[in-house]
Design a protein around this motif. Structure first.
Motif, PDB file in Angstrom:
ATOM      1  N   GLN A 124      32.694  19.976   9.187  1.00 48.49           N
ATOM      2  CA  GLN A 124      31.698  20.023  10.249  1.00 48.49           C
ATOM      3  C   GLN A 124      32.129  19.059  11.328  1.00 48.49           C
ATOM      4  O   GLN A 124      33.031  18.262  11.152  1.00 48.49           O
ATOM      5  N   TYR A 248      37.540  17.646  13.966  1.00 44.75           N
ATOM      6  CA  TYR A 248      37.451  18.414  12.736  1.00 44.75           C
ATOM      7  C   TYR A 248      38.657  18.007  11.884  1.00 44.75           C
ATOM      8  O   TYR A 248      39.772  17.885  12.404  1.00 44.75           O
ATOM      9  N   ASP A 269      38.855  28.867  10.627  1.00 41.44           N
ATOM     10  CA  ASP A 269      37.635  29.515  11.105  1.00 41.44           C
ATOM     11  C   ASP A 269      36.944  28.670  12.170  1.00 41.44           C
ATOM     12  O   ASP A 269      36.431  29.202  13.164  1.00 41.44           O
ATOM     13  N   GLN A 270      36.926  27.350  11.974  1.00 42.69           N
ATOM     14  CA  GLN A 270      36.323  26.452  12.961  1.00 42.69           C
ATOM     15  C   GLN A 270      37.100  26.487  14.272  1.00 42.69           C
ATOM     16  O   GLN A 270      36.501  26.460  15.365  1.00 42.69           O
ATOM     17  N   ARG A 272      38.759  28.982  15.547  1.00 46.24           N
ATOM     18  CA  ARG A 272      38.446  30.225  16.257  1.00 46.24           C
ATOM     19  C   ARG A 272      37.002  30.261  16.742  1.00 46.24           C
ATOM     20  O   ARG A 272      36.725  30.676  17.875  1.00 46.24           O
ATOM     21  N   LYS A 273      36.105  29.817  15.886  1.00 42.51           N
ATOM     22  CA  LYS A 273      34.678  29.848  16.224  1.00 42.51           C
ATOM     23  C   LYS A 273      34.349  28.938  17.390  1.00 42.51           C
ATOM     24  O   LYS A 273      33.548  29.282  18.266  1.00 42.51           O
ATOM     25  N   ASN A 274      34.971  27.758  17.423  1.00 44.64           N
ATOM     26  CA  ASN A 274      34.649  26.764  18.447  1.00 44.64           C
ATOM     27  C   ASN A 274      35.660  26.715  19.579  1.00 44.64           C
ATOM     28  O   ASN A 274      35.583  25.847  20.446  1.00 44.64           O
ATOM     29  N   GLU A 275      36.612  27.668  19.566  1.00 47.78           N
ATOM     30  CA  GLU A 275      37.626  27.757  20.613  1.00 47.78           C
ATOM     31  C   GLU A 275      38.316  26.413  20.830  1.00 47.78           C
ATOM     32  O   GLU A 275      38.434  25.909  21.952  1.00 47.78           O
ATOM     33  N   THR A 297      46.737  30.100  14.670  1.00 48.97           N
ATOM     34  CA  THR A 297      45.688  30.176  15.697  1.00 48.97           C
ATOM     35  C   THR A 297      46.316  29.996  17.073  1.00 48.97           C
ATOM     36  O   THR A 297      47.527  29.875  17.207  1.00 48.97           O
TER      37      THR A 297
END
Length: 336
Positions: A124, A248, A269-270, A272-275, A297
């Motif tokens: 997180q 992160y 995933d973080q 990609r999700k948070n650019e 990524t």
């Protein structure tokens, strides 16, 4: 006659060597646990101390194993300076085995500490989970208690254990407390040089204040929503608190933990999700996983951050001030 001329010529050199030896004998013997703390101690102690640093430049204090010679160094010390907050888990045994009888201080005494990440990172934002309300900057630096030699933990409602994050030096505000504690301890041991240590402290505090202002100005050009990066281990919470950069991490607050395949997938995933635009390697970590995340990524490797150790002289972070400026500049350049 020539014999006397030779003695006369050598006499100034002999007197000079005797003076040097006498000065060395009068210096305080000080041991610092790791390189960053060693540099801060050197700024305050100056030429009044003989400094030994146990974990050197680019060394990992999380996983350090004391050497036989360390026992001798600690046994002979007038002062041992440690970070505390559970950072040097190997140090209590070293102090015991060396029969250390000098003064010991935790440089972090009185800082506003943060709760660390879980032992197994949940990836997180490294947000502030716990922070002491007050900074007890006047706390006595000469405490001989052992409370800072053990891991500080508490369990949350889910049964996960959280440590107090020991990487407090990534806040310049905290390092001013470190420096004040060191100055106070040296003054207690060596009262004849109190004014010297106080002067060095004042000069160093001014340098710290100047750098803090410079770093804040550097980040002012970066929108806060862009200030997101990936790092190998969770060492930058205090930097995040002061300069609003979200980190992160693959690992928790110690490099001893290992990231699993699931951990790597979660970080990807973080990204990609948070650019997230940038990932960073560290000088003390195995960086292959970070490089894998970059390959999988669109995030680019933004450079190397110095987290738990200073660099060698040719790497641009051989002092605490250089380390903080290098890290800030690397982050800003990667986030533009």
């Amino acid at each position: 006659m020539r014999k006397y001329i030779k003695i006369f010529l050598w006499l100034p050199l002999l007197l000079s060597l005797n003076a040097v030896n006498a000065a060395a004998e009068n210096k305080l013997s000080v041991v610092a646990s790791f390189s960053i703390l060693g540099d801060i101690t050197a700024q305050i102690g100056g030429d009044k101390i003989e400094l030994t640093t146990l974990v050197g430049n680019n060394g990992d204090a999380h996983t350090y194993s004391p050497k036989p010679n360390d026992v001798k160094k600690v046994a002979a010390a007038d002062l041992v300076v440690l970070n505390g907050l559970g950072f040097e888990g190997w140090l209590p045994r070293l102090l015991e085995s060396s029969h250390f009888s000098g003064m010991k201080i935790s440089a972090s005494d009185g800082i506003s500490s943060l709760q660390g990440a879980c032992s197994h990172s949940k990836h997180q934002d490294h947000e502030v989970h716990h922070e002491h309300a007050d900074e007890h900057e006047n706390q006595h630096a000469g405490s001989h208690g052992d409370e800072n030699n053990h891991e500080h933990e508490h369990a949350d409602s889910h049964g996960h254990h959280h440590d107090i994050d020991p990487h407090a030096w990534h806040s310049i505000k905290n390092v001013k407390v470190y420096a004040a504690n060191i100055s106070r301890a040296l003054s207690i041991i060596d009262p004849d040089n109190i004014s010297y240590y106080q002067h060095n402290l004042a000069v160093y505090e001014q340098k710290l204040n100047t750098l803090d202002s410079k770093i804040k100005t550097m980040f002012a050009s970066i929108p806060q929503e862009q200030r997101k990066v990936i790092v190998p281990h969770s060492a930058f919470a205090y930097f995040q608190r002061d300069y609003q950069v979200s980190f992160y991490s693959l690992q928790g607050t110690s490099t001893e933990s290992e990231a699993s395949a699931a951990d790597i997938a979660a970080v990807i995933d973080q990204v990609r999700k948070n650019e997230i635009k940038a990932v960073f390697v560290e000088n003390i970590s195995d960086n292959r996983l970070i490089e894998q995340i970059s390959a999988d990524t669109d995030a680019q490797v933004g450079g190397k951050l110095f987290s738990d150790a200073l660099s060698n002289a040719d790497q641009g972070a051989s002092s605490y001030l250089e380390l903080m400026e290098h890290n800030a500049l690397s982050l800003v350049n990667a986030l533009k």
